[in-house]
Scaffold this motif. Sequence first.
Motif, mmCIF file in Angstrom:
data_model
loop_
_atom_site.group_PDB
_atom_site.id
_atom_site.type_symbol
_atom_site.label_atom_id
_atom_site.label_comp_id
_atom_site.label_asym_id
_atom_site.label_seq_id
_atom_site.Cartn_x
_atom_site.Cartn_y
_atom_site.Cartn_z
ATOM 1 N N TYR A 124 50.079 2.860 -2.637
ATOM 2 C CA TYR A 124 50.361 2.226 -3.928
ATOM 3 C C TYR A 124 49.539 0.949 -3.990
ATOM 4 N N ARG A 174 45.139 -0.916 -9.533
ATOM 5 C CA ARG A 174 44.264 0.068 -10.175
ATOM 6 C C ARG A 174 42.789 -0.322 -10.072
ATOM 7 N N TYR A 212 50.352 9.856 -19.781
ATOM 8 C CA TYR A 212 49.961 8.465 -19.544
ATOM 9 C C TYR A 212 49.043 7.988 -20.669
ATOM 10 N N VAL A 266 41.748 4.669 -13.571
ATOM 11 C CA VAL A 266 41.875 5.309 -12.253
ATOM 12 C C VAL A 266 40.937 6.507 -12.131
ATOM 13 N N PRO A 315 48.754 6.415 -12.507
ATOM 14 C CA PRO A 315 49.021 5.023 -12.905
ATOM 15 C C PRO A 315 50.488 4.751 -13.212
ATOM 16 N N GLU A 316 50.843 3.484 -13.046
ATOM 17 C CA GLU A 316 52.224 3.061 -13.303
ATOM 18 C C GLU A 316 52.225 1.715 -14.033
ATOM 19 N N ALA A 330 48.818 1.798 -9.078
ATOM 20 C CA ALA A 330 48.732 3.251 -9.178
ATOM 21 C C ALA A 330 48.957 3.859 -7.803
ATOM 22 N N TYR A 331 49.291 5.149 -7.793
ATOM 23 C CA TYR A 331 49.517 5.892 -6.558
ATOM 24 C C TYR A 331 48.298 6.766 -6.262
ATOM 25 N N THR A 382 56.775 8.335 -11.950
ATOM 26 C CA THR A 382 56.206 7.891 -13.226
ATOM 27 C C THR A 382 56.565 8.822 -14.384
#
Length: 462
Positions: A105, A108, A138, A146, A156-157, A326-327, A347
Motif C-alpha cells: 500500500y 500513487r 474508480y 496508477v 487506487p483508494e 493505492a494497492y 475499495t
Amino acid sequence: MRKLVAAAAVSAALALTVAGCSSSGTNASSTGSNGVKVPDFTAKPAKTLTVEGVNPTDEVATSRVDYADSKLKAEGVSVTLNKATFDPQKFTAQIASGKVPDLIYMDRAQVATFASKGLVVPLDQCFKDNNVSATKAYYPAILDAVKYQGDTYAIPEFWQTNAIMLNQRVLQKAGVTADDFNMKNPDAVLAAAKKVYQASGGKPSVIGFDPAVSGGNANVWLFAFGGGLVDSKGKPTLNSDANIKAFTWLKQLYDEQGGYAKAASYVNTFDYFGDDNQYVKDQVGAELVQQWYPAVLTAVASKIDISAVPLTNTSGQPIGLADGNAYAIPAASKNPQAACQWALDMTSATAWNKAAAARLATDAKQNPNIFTGLFTGSPEADKAINAKQTSGGIAGFQQVEQAFNQTLTNGISWGSSPVGQQVTTELTNAVVPAMTGAKSVKQALDDAQTAALREYSQASKK
C-alpha cells in the motif's frame, strides 16, 4: 497532503536489478507493458496473505479491513497486516531476502516508478477475472495515476479533493464575500486576501488566504493555472509557462500577507485538529483544505461560521485534484490471487458503505446532526454515501458539502511518470526559494525541472 519520500532514497531503493520477479503460482502467458508476467488470478489462493503499509487507525479503515478479511477468511485465507508505512528501501531488502509481502500500500505517485522497474504486476486481468470494470468502479482521474504505458499497476483508494474553506465572520468584518475567492479572477483573490489580512507587531494575526503551500499543496495550484507536473508520456514539465504563472501568483499572495516565511510560520501555530482551531479563533479568512477536514470541524460547529467555494481553474470550472494511495502486487508475491481480491474488496462500494455506517455511528457521538460524507475514489460509493450528507440545519456546512461535491464533476489526473515521486520532491524543493525570493520563480522552477529531467533521463535508459 503528500507523504514525500526523498527522491534520492527512492532512486537508490529502486536501483536494484530484480531478477526472476515473476509471481509464483501463475500460468498466465501474457506480460504487461513492463515485461512482468501476468499472474493467473483465477488460481486457488494460498492460505496466507501479508499486506504491507496498511494501518487501520479509524472506523473508516477498520470497518473495511474487517470486511475484506472476512471475505478471504471464508475461502480459508488468513490476513496479516504489517502496519508500518511502506518503505521503498525496506522493500528492496525484502526482495533480496526473498521475503516479499503479497500486497503493498503506497503513494500513487510511486506506482509508475515501481512498474517501470518491473517490481509490480499488471492488474488489468485482476479486474477482469473478478468481474470488476475498473473504469466504472474508480474515477478516471485517479485510475490514470496508477497506469504505466497503458496498463494498470495498482488499485487506487480515496480521492480527497480540495476546496477553499471560508471563515464568514472574518470575511464579513473585512467586507469580502465568497465570490471574491473564485479563481476565475486570480487578481481579485489577491485583493481579497490583502483586504482580510491583518498583522500585529509586524507579525500576521489573521491570514487572508492560506493556499496551504507550506503544507505540501504547491502541485494543486499548478493545475488551477492550467499547468501540471508531467506530460502525457510522464516527462517532467515543472518550468512550463503555466507553472511559472502559478508560482508567480502564489508569491504575490504571500507577499501581500507579510511574506512566505512569516505567513508559513504563523499557519504552523494553528491548532488544526483542536478546539481552538483557526476557525474558532478567527485566525484565517480563507484556506485550501481537503474534503476530510470539514468532518474535523463538526466537533466545534457551534463555535464557527464557515462556508466554502470549490477550487476552480482560471476559466471558473471546478476541478477535482488530490493525491492518495493505492494497492500494488509485488512481482514476487506468493499470493497474487488473494492480494487482488483483498484490495478490490477494500475499495468496493460494499466496503465503503460499511465505512460510512461506521463513520455515522462515530458522528452520532460527536455531532449527530452533521455528516460531511466520504470521498472514496468510487463513483458508486460516493453517490450513495454523499446522498446521506446532512448539515444540521447549518447553512455554512451545507455550502461546504456542496462545494466539495462540485469538485467531483471535473476530475484531473496528476499524471503518471516513472519518476513521479521525484518530480513532486523537486517541486517541493522549489517552493521556499521561489516564495521567499531567494531565487526568481523562473530560476527555481528551471532548477527543479533540470533535476527532475535528470532523473527521468536515467529512468528512461533502464
